[in-house]
Write an enzyme that holds these catalytic residues in place. Structure first.
Site, PDB file in Angstrom:
ATOM      1  N   CYS A 114       0.813  -1.229   0.000  1.00  0.00           N
ATOM      2  CA  CYS A 114       0.000   0.000   0.000  1.00  0.00           C
ATOM      3  C   CYS A 114       0.844   1.277   0.000  1.00  0.00           C
ATOM      4  O   CYS A 114       0.362   2.333  -0.396  1.00  0.00           O
ATOM      5  CB  CYS A 114      -0.955   0.007   1.183  1.00  0.00           C
ATOM      6  N   HIS A 251      -3.371   7.552   1.553  1.00  0.00           N
ATOM      7  CA  HIS A 251      -3.758   6.182   1.205  1.00  0.00           C
ATOM      8  C   HIS A 251      -5.146   5.933   1.783  1.00  0.00           C
ATOM      9  O   HIS A 251      -5.440   6.309   2.924  1.00  0.00           O
ATOM     10  CB  HIS A 251      -2.751   5.205   1.804  1.00  0.00           C
ATOM     11  N   ASN A 281      -9.990   0.225  -0.634  1.00  0.00           N
ATOM     12  CA  ASN A 281      -8.523   0.259  -0.557  1.00  0.00           C
ATOM     13  C   ASN A 281      -7.961  -0.366  -1.833  1.00  0.00           C
ATOM     14  O   ASN A 281      -8.075  -1.573  -2.035  1.00  0.00           O
ATOM     15  CB  ASN A 281      -8.087  -0.510   0.690  1.00  0.00           C
TER      16      ASN A 281
END
Ligand code: UT7
Length: 324
Positions: A114, A251, A281
């Protein structure tokens, strides 16, 4: 004068298929209310059969090039951040290079899950400011739907597919914190936490791709602390403070993490670009996707100070201060 990496174009791509919370609630023991309350997520996009990470990356890259007014032949560096390359090798970046019709330049992937886009940005910036390259495509692209255990309600509701891209160009700037471009970045990793967020397979261990596993509560616990610290550190490195920030481009893992981190820095939640509700996500794609949304809807304007941040498996985390 100082050489800076300036973002001259952004682009993104989301697969057409939207998977809603209500659809998921029909297949696993969850509810729309639980997912919205705990994460802020309402829907995610899922790549079609045969639609590969490189396809998503190329679509985002073409849009970023168009926004920059360039064609692919102007690019001499491609860095793709991904944990879901089409194949174990070659690097997704070389597939993207080929699909863009390029036969020159340097193309490689970075793997920081990520945080991958922040890592890719930092590597590309280092190559641009030292003169190793002049115009870079930095891409975050993922098809996390293919890593999910669709029977595990603790993870399958959290992720989606997508890609975001930027065009970075080396430009001479006066050398102050008012410069356009990347002003500072800071990266961190700590492998003690590998087992809190990982995939239980791989080419060198099981010979299979594996599925994503996460101890969500523990990841959550580290996220706000690590992200607030690295944002403060990154701003200080550029001689700036939280009060100078126009937009946080984070993020997109969980709305509660986004809001908690902003609050820790004393930033109003209106300053935070939020796409987690629509995209979920998307791992390495989430920061450039959010950036492209806020650039195209006119929120981000020339002169604005942005702070980009992410945290993910490893753990890895990082931030970048960018003047638009
Ligand atoms: O991108 C990389 C970074 N990743 C992250 O930042 C993710 C960080 N973690 C999170 O976002 C949150 O921890 C989650 C959204 C994953 C989970 O939220 P939480 O508030 O930490 O919930 P929890 O894991 O503590 O679970 C609470 C309860 C549990 O039930 P019991 O044990 O209290 O009976 C879970 O079994 O919620 C249950 N649960 C669910 N219930 C309905 C877990 N997933 C679901 C679900 N639907 N999908």
């Amino acid at each position: 004068m100082t050489r800076r990496s300036v973002i001259i174009g952004t682009g993104s791509y989301l697969p057409a298929r939207i998977l809603t919370n209500a659809e998921l609630a029909a297949t696993v023991d969850t509810t729309d209310a639980w997912i919205v309350e705990r994460t802020g997520i309402r829907q995610r996009h899922i790549a079609a059969d045969g639609e590969l990470t490189s396809d998503l990356a190329v679509a985002a890259a073409r849009r970023a090039l168009e926004a920059a007014g360039l064609t692919a032949d102007a690019v001499d560096l491609i860095v793709v951040a991904t944990a879901t390359p089409d194949q174990t090798f070659p690097a997704c970046a070389t597939v993207v290079q080929h699909k863009l019709g390029m036969t020159t330049g340097v193309a490689f992937d970075v793997a920081a899950v990520c945080s991958g886009f922040l890592y890719a940005l930092a590597v590309a910036d280092a190559m641009l400011v030292t003169g190793a390259a002049r115009t870079a495509l930095v891409i975050g692209a993922e098809t996390f739907s293919r890593l999910l255990d669709w029977t595990d309600r603790g993870t399958c509701v959290l992720f989606g597919d997508g890609a975001g891209a930027i065009v970075l160009r080396a430009e001479e700037q006066p050398g102050t914190s008012a410069d356009r471009g990347i002003l500072s970045h800071r990266l961190h990793s700590d492998g003690r936490y590998n087992d809190l967020l990982f995939v239980d397979g791989g080419p060198g261990s099981t010979g299979t791709v594996g599925k994503l596993r996460m101890k969500g509560r523990e990841v959550f616990r580290h996220a706000v602390t690590n992200l607030a610290a690295v944002m403060t550190e990154t701003l200080a490195a550029a001689g700036l403070a939280a009060a100078d920030v126009a937009w946080v481009v984070p993020h997109q893992a969980n709305l509660r993490i986004l809001e908690g981190t902003a609050k820790k820095l004393g930033l109003a939640s209106e300053r935070v670009v939020v796409t987690v509700d629509r995209h979920a996500n998307t791992s390495a794609a989430s920061v450039p996707l959010a950036l492209d949304v806020a650039v195209r809807d006119g929120r981000i304007r020339q002169g604005d100070l942005l702070i980009l941040e992410a945290m993910g498996g490893g753990f890895t985390w990082g931030a970048a201060a960018v003047r638009w």
